[in-house]
Design an enzyme around this catalytic site. Structure first.
Site, PDB file in Angstrom:
ATOM      1  CE  LYS A 194      56.575  24.811  69.409  1.00 50.94           C
ATOM      2  NZ  LYS A 194      55.433  25.673  69.149  1.00 50.94           N
ATOM      3  CD  GLN A 201      52.364  25.581  67.019  1.00 52.32           C
ATOM      4  OE1 GLN A 201      52.931  25.035  67.956  1.00 52.32           O
ATOM      5  NE2 GLN A 201      52.924  26.562  66.337  1.00 52.32           N
ATOM      6  CG  ASP A 204      53.346  29.267  73.447  1.00 49.18           C
ATOM      7  OD1 ASP A 204      54.577  29.259  73.260  1.00 49.18           O
ATOM      8  OD2 ASP A 204      52.523  28.933  72.580  1.00 49.18           O
TER       9      ASP A 204
END
Ligand code: NDP
Length: 292
Positions: free
Chosen positions: A54, A98, A121
């Site tokens: 990322k 994450q 996200d």
């Protein structure tokens, strides 16, 4: 019939390029550089690889990225404190925690702390709740599911009225992709480990999404001729012929299913690359929201 192979890698590359151009244009207009902060807790090797890729993708797109790594035994309050700091940091437009978090941490409480304006996200309970409700608009939608819809639209410009079957109901993939398909006016069936006679349910599908985590479980006889098949699974299977001792396969028996489907995503090179492309797009969107 041999299916069209949906080249997620090439499609993701186009999206990344578009984002890079828009970022460049923003800079030329004197607007701030979009910024993404990642929060990685613990040492899970797969998560470390995802987070690194990322950051690399951000760098290529001209997006600034900030990396935060915390020990697996970090107290919940400290993690929440970091997320609050990032919420207040004007250089950070998107925050990505994450997942999965170690078991001792409450992921719902952490995701709830992320500002909905920085929720790149798309997992904030409010954004997910809006996704599930008619007439409400989430500010962001989850990256992998959004990438799946994007791929589907490459081969089926309208999903309206199609029979879609999603195998898997996880918070990360199965459920949000089903919700997005409903928004596209598809008729959606969600399957899981307790579904009876899964092969015959799958066989009804014009659109079949497999997000199971079981290597090559979906067989050709489960697939309606002409269906579009999206394989989300990423599974390692032993392979002594490979230097690293394994290869990656999806949840779909690709070689046989491609003879029945009209279009199919490969693994690797299908859904996987779309996740990061959508994350970059969401980060750019977050920077735009910050100006409103
Ligand atoms: P989860 O393990 O969280 O969910 C799996 C789902 O599959 C569950 O809903 C489960 O049902 C269902 N399931 C498991 N076994 C069966 C079975 N035998 N029959 C029917 N349904 C079954 O996984 P994720 O959703 O997180 O991930 C799914 C796959 O997608 C994994 O391979 C993962 O690596 C991959 N993935 C890929 C991404 C990408 O970017 N390409 C991103 C995220 C995930 P139940 O709910 O009843 O337990």
């Amino acid at each position: 019939m041999t299916a069209q192979i949906i080249d997620g890698k090439a499609i993701a590359q186009q999206i990344k390029q578009q984002v890079a151009e828009q970022v460049k244009q923003r800079r030329e207009e004197g607007k701030p550089c979009p910024g993404l902060a990642t929060v990685l807790v613990g040492q899970d090797p797969a998560s470390q690889v995802y987070v690194r890729s990322k950051h690399r993708a951000c760098q290529k797109a001209g997006i600034q990225s900030f990396s935060h790594e915390l020990a697996a035994d970090v107290p919940q309050e400290k993690l929440i404190g970091l997320v609050k700091e990032l919420n207040n940091n004007a250089a950070v437009h998107g925050i990505l925690v994450q997942l999965p978090l170690p078991d001792n941490l409450d992921d719902e409480a952490v995701l709830n702390t992320v500002s909905i304006y920085k929720d790149v996200d798309g997992f904030h309970p409010l954004n997910i709740g809006r996704l599930a409700q008619k007439g409400r608009e989430p500010l962001f939608t989850p990256c992998t599911p959004t990438g799946i819809i994007y791929l589907l639209k490459q081969v089926l410009p309208s999903l309206e009225g199609r029979q879609a079957v999603v195998i898997g109901r996880s918070n990360i993939v199965g459920m949000p992709v089903a919700l997005l398909l409903v928004r596209e006016n598809a008729t959606v069936t969600i399957c899981h480990s307790r579904t009876s006679d899964l092969p015959s349910v799958a066989k009804q599908a014009d659109i079949l999404v497999a997000a199971i985590g079981r290597p090559e479980m979906v067989r050709a006889k489960w697939v309606k001729p002409g269906a579009v098949v999206i394989d989300v699974g990423v599974n390692r299977v032993e392979d002594a012929t490979r230097e690293r001792g394994y290869r990656l396969v999806g949840d779909v028996a690709f070689e046989e299913v491609k003879e029945v489907a009209s279009a199919i995503t490969p693994v690797p090179g299908g859904v996987g690359p779309m996740t990061i492309a959508m994350l970059l797009r969401n980060t750019l969107h977050a920077a735009e929201l910050a100006e409103k």
